[in-house]
Design a protein around this motif. Structure first.
Motif, PDB file in Angstrom:
ATOM      1  N   ALA A   5       0.853  -1.192   0.000  1.00 56.62           N
ATOM      2  CA  ALA A   5       0.000   0.000   0.000  1.00 56.62           C
ATOM      3  C   ALA A   5       0.886   1.238   0.000  1.00 56.62           C
ATOM      4  O   ALA A   5       2.017   1.211   0.491  1.00 56.62           O
ATOM      5  N   GLU A   6       0.340   2.332  -0.561  1.00 58.39           N
ATOM      6  CA  GLU A   6       1.004   3.617  -0.422  1.00 58.39           C
ATOM      7  C   GLU A   6       0.825   4.089   1.023  1.00 58.39           C
ATOM      8  O   GLU A   6      -0.279   4.031   1.569  1.00 58.39           O
ATOM      9  N   VAL A   7       1.898   4.560   1.628  1.00 52.32           N
ATOM     10  CA  VAL A   7       1.842   5.020   3.016  1.00 52.32           C
ATOM     11  C   VAL A   7       2.183   6.510   3.054  1.00 52.32           C
ATOM     12  O   VAL A   7       3.268   6.926   2.641  1.00 52.32           O
ATOM     13  N   PHE A   8       1.238   7.303   3.536  1.00 52.44           N
ATOM     14  CA  PHE A   8       1.429   8.743   3.676  1.00 52.44           C
ATOM     15  C   PHE A   8       1.479   9.092   5.160  1.00 52.44           C
ATOM     16  O   PHE A   8       0.946   8.368   6.002  1.00 52.44           O
ATOM     17  N   HIS A   9       2.104  10.218   5.459  1.00 51.51           N
ATOM     18  CA  HIS A   9       2.164  10.669   6.847  1.00 51.51           C
ATOM     19  C   HIS A   9       1.718  12.114   6.955  1.00 51.51           C
ATOM     20  O   HIS A   9       2.034  12.944   6.098  1.00 51.51           O
ATOM     21  N   TYR A  10       0.975  12.392   8.033  1.00 49.80           N
ATOM     22  CA  TYR A  10       0.622  13.774   8.339  1.00 49.80           C
ATOM     23  C   TYR A  10       0.749  13.980   9.840  1.00 49.80           C
ATOM     24  O   TYR A  10       0.179  13.228  10.629  1.00 49.80           O
ATOM     25  N   GLY A  11       1.489  14.996  10.221  1.00 48.99           N
ATOM     26  CA  GLY A  11       1.659  15.306  11.636  1.00 48.99           C
ATOM     27  C   GLY A  11       2.919  16.128  11.851  1.00 48.99           C
ATOM     28  O   GLY A  11       3.778  16.221  10.958  1.00 48.99           O
ATOM     29  N   PHE A  12       3.004  16.713  13.031  1.00 51.92           N
ATOM     30  CA  PHE A  12       4.133  17.586  13.363  1.00 51.92           C
ATOM     31  C   PHE A  12       4.526  17.368  14.819  1.00 51.92           C
ATOM     32  O   PHE A  12       3.690  17.055  15.669  1.00 51.92           O
ATOM     33  N   GLY A  13       5.796  17.558  15.099  1.00 56.91           N
ATOM     34  CA  GLY A  13       6.265  17.556  16.467  1.00 56.91           C
ATOM     35  C   GLY A  13       6.220  18.955  17.063  1.00 56.91           C
ATOM     36  O   GLY A  13       5.721  19.901  16.455  1.00 56.91           O
TER      37      GLY A  13
END
Length: 360
Positions: free
Chosen positions: A334-342
C-alpha cells in the motif's frame, strides 16, 4: 479526596476523572501498593493521586531524588514480589532507560507510565506523541523489549493500566503505558465496576528472606558468557510469545475502505471526527487504531490490506515515528502517507479532513 474515595468505592457509578487519575485508580485496583518517582508535567496529577491514595491502603508512595533512583527503587519492591509502578514524561523517561533494561534482564515485573510532552530535549509541556520511538524501541541498551500500550480515553487508561499489572506478572517483564498531555489532562467519566479490586498473587520467585525455603537469586547481570547467551535466548522466546499473543487494535469502517487512517491515542480520537465527516460525503475511509504499540498489530493491518486497501494515511502528533512500523507491516502492498508535526502542534479534525481529501 474523601468524597472521591467514597464515590470510587460505589460500584456502577461513573466518576469524572482526569486521564492521569484514571491511570492511578487502575493501578490501585490491580493491587499496586508501591509508587516511586519524580514529578514532571504533564503527569503530575497521577503523582498526586498516588501520593493520596496509597497511604489510605497501607501502601508506600515515595518521591525519589530523580527518575533514575525511582526506577531502581522499583527493582527492590518488584524483587520482593510486590506490584509497583512509576511514571514520568519524555525527559524523565529517558533517564529511566538504564533501569528499564535492568528490569528486563532480571525479569522483574513493573508498570511504567509515560505521559508524552513536546520535545526534543527538555521541550515544553504541550501535548505530543514524540515518545513513541522511546517507548517502543527501548530507551536502554541491549536486546530487550517492553510491552507498550497506547490507550485513547480515560476509561481505556484505567483498564489498560489494570491489565498491565497482570501482563507484567505473566511475562515477568516491564509494561509501558504510553499516554500524552491531552489524554492525561482531559476529564471524562470512568466506570470502575467492570474491574474489581484484587489482591496480587503470590510469586514463588520473589526474594523475601530464606526462611525454610530454597535459596532464591535474582540476577541483574549474569556472571558468565554462557549464562548471558542463555538468558538472551530465553528472552527472545518470551518476546516472540508476546508478539504472537498481545497484538491489539480497533478497526472502524475498514470493510469497504479505499483509504484507511492509521492513528493511535489522542490522534485517533481527533481523526475519527474527520473520518466521520468524510464518510458523510460518501468517501470510503476507515480507521485502524493500534492499541498495542509493541508488539505492533501488524497482523490486523495486513488483514485489512488483503481485503484490498491500497492507501494508508498515518496521523500522529510527531514528525513521523509510527510510520516506520506501518511501512514494515504494509510490506510495499500500500502507499503510506504521513501527516503530523512535532513540537506541540495540536492536530485538528479540519486539517486531518483536508489531508484525507488530498490523499483520497
Amino acid at each position: 479526596m474523601q468524597g472521591l474515595k467514597k464515590r470510587i468505592e460505589t460500584d456502577g457509578e461513573k466518576i469524572l476523572l482526569r486521564g492521569n487519575q484514571a491511570v492511578g485508580e487502575g493501578a490501585v485496583r490491580a493491587g499496586c501498593r508501591f509508587f516511586f518517582g519524580y514529578p514532571i508535567t504533564p503527569q503530575n496529577e497521577l503523582f498526586e493521586y498516588m501520593a493520596k491514595r496509597l497511604p489510605e491502603l497501607g501502601g508506600t508512595f515515595l518521591q525519589s531524588e530523580s527518575e533514575l533512583s525511582g526506577i531502581h527503587m522499583i527493582m527492590g519492591a518488584s524483587a520482593g514480589g510486590r506490584r509497583c509502578m512509576s511514571s514520568s514524561s519524555g525527559p524523565g523517561f529517558t533517564l529511566m532507560g538504564e533501569g528499564l533494561t535492568t528490569l528486563a534482564t532480571a525479569e522483574l515485573p513493573a508498570v511504567l507510565v509515560c505521559v508524552s510532552r513536546a520535545g526534543p530535549g527538555l521541550g515544553r509541556i504541550a501535548s505530543s506523541q514524540a515518545d513513541y520511538r522511546l517507548a517502543t524501541r527501548g530507551g536502554g541498551h541491549g536486546d530487550y523489549q517492553c510491552l507498550v500500550f497506547g490507550p485513547a480515553s480515560a476509561q481505556e487508561l484505567f483498564e489498560s493500566t489494570y491489565e498491565a499489572f497482570e501482563l507484567a506478572d505473566r511475562y515477568r517483564n516491564p509494561v509501558i503505558i504510553l499516554s500524552d498531555a491531552i489524554l492525561g489532562q482531559m476529564m471524562e467519566p470512568v466506570r470502575f465496576d467492570a474491574l474489581p479490586a484484587i489482591e496480587p498473587p503470590e510469586k514463588a520467585w520473589a526474594v523475601r528472606g530464606k526462611g525454610d525455603s530454597p535459596r532464591k537469586v535474582i540476577k541483574a547481570a549474569p556472571h558468565l558468557d554462557e549464562e548471558l547467551i542463555a538468558l538472551n535466548r530465553r528472552l527472545k522466546l518470551k518476546y516472540e510469545e508476546m508478539r504472537r499473543k498481545e497484538q491489539r487494535f480497533e478497526a472502524i469502517g475498514t470493510e469497504d475502505a479505499s483509504l484507511v487512517v492509521v492513528a493511535f491515542g489522542s490522534s485517533a480520537r481527533i481523526s475519527l471526527d474527520a473520518l466521520n465527516r468524510a464518510r458523510k460525503e460518501n468517501r470510503s475511509v476507515g480507521l485502524f487504531r493500534p492499541i498495542s504499540l509493541w508488539p505492533y498489530p501488524q497482523d490486523g493491518l495486513r488483514e485489512i490490506l488483503r481485503a484490498g486497501v491500497r492507501k494508508l494515511l498515518v496521523i500522529e502528533a510527531n514528525n513521523g515515528q509510527m510510520v516506520e512500523d506501518v511501512r514494515l507491516a504494509a510490506c510495499g502492498d500500500a502507499e503510506v502517507f504521513h501527516y503530523g508535526f512535532g513540537g506541540g502542534h495540536i492536530l485538528s479534525p479540519d486539517e486531518i479532513y483536508e489531508e484525507i481529501r488530498r490523499r483520497y
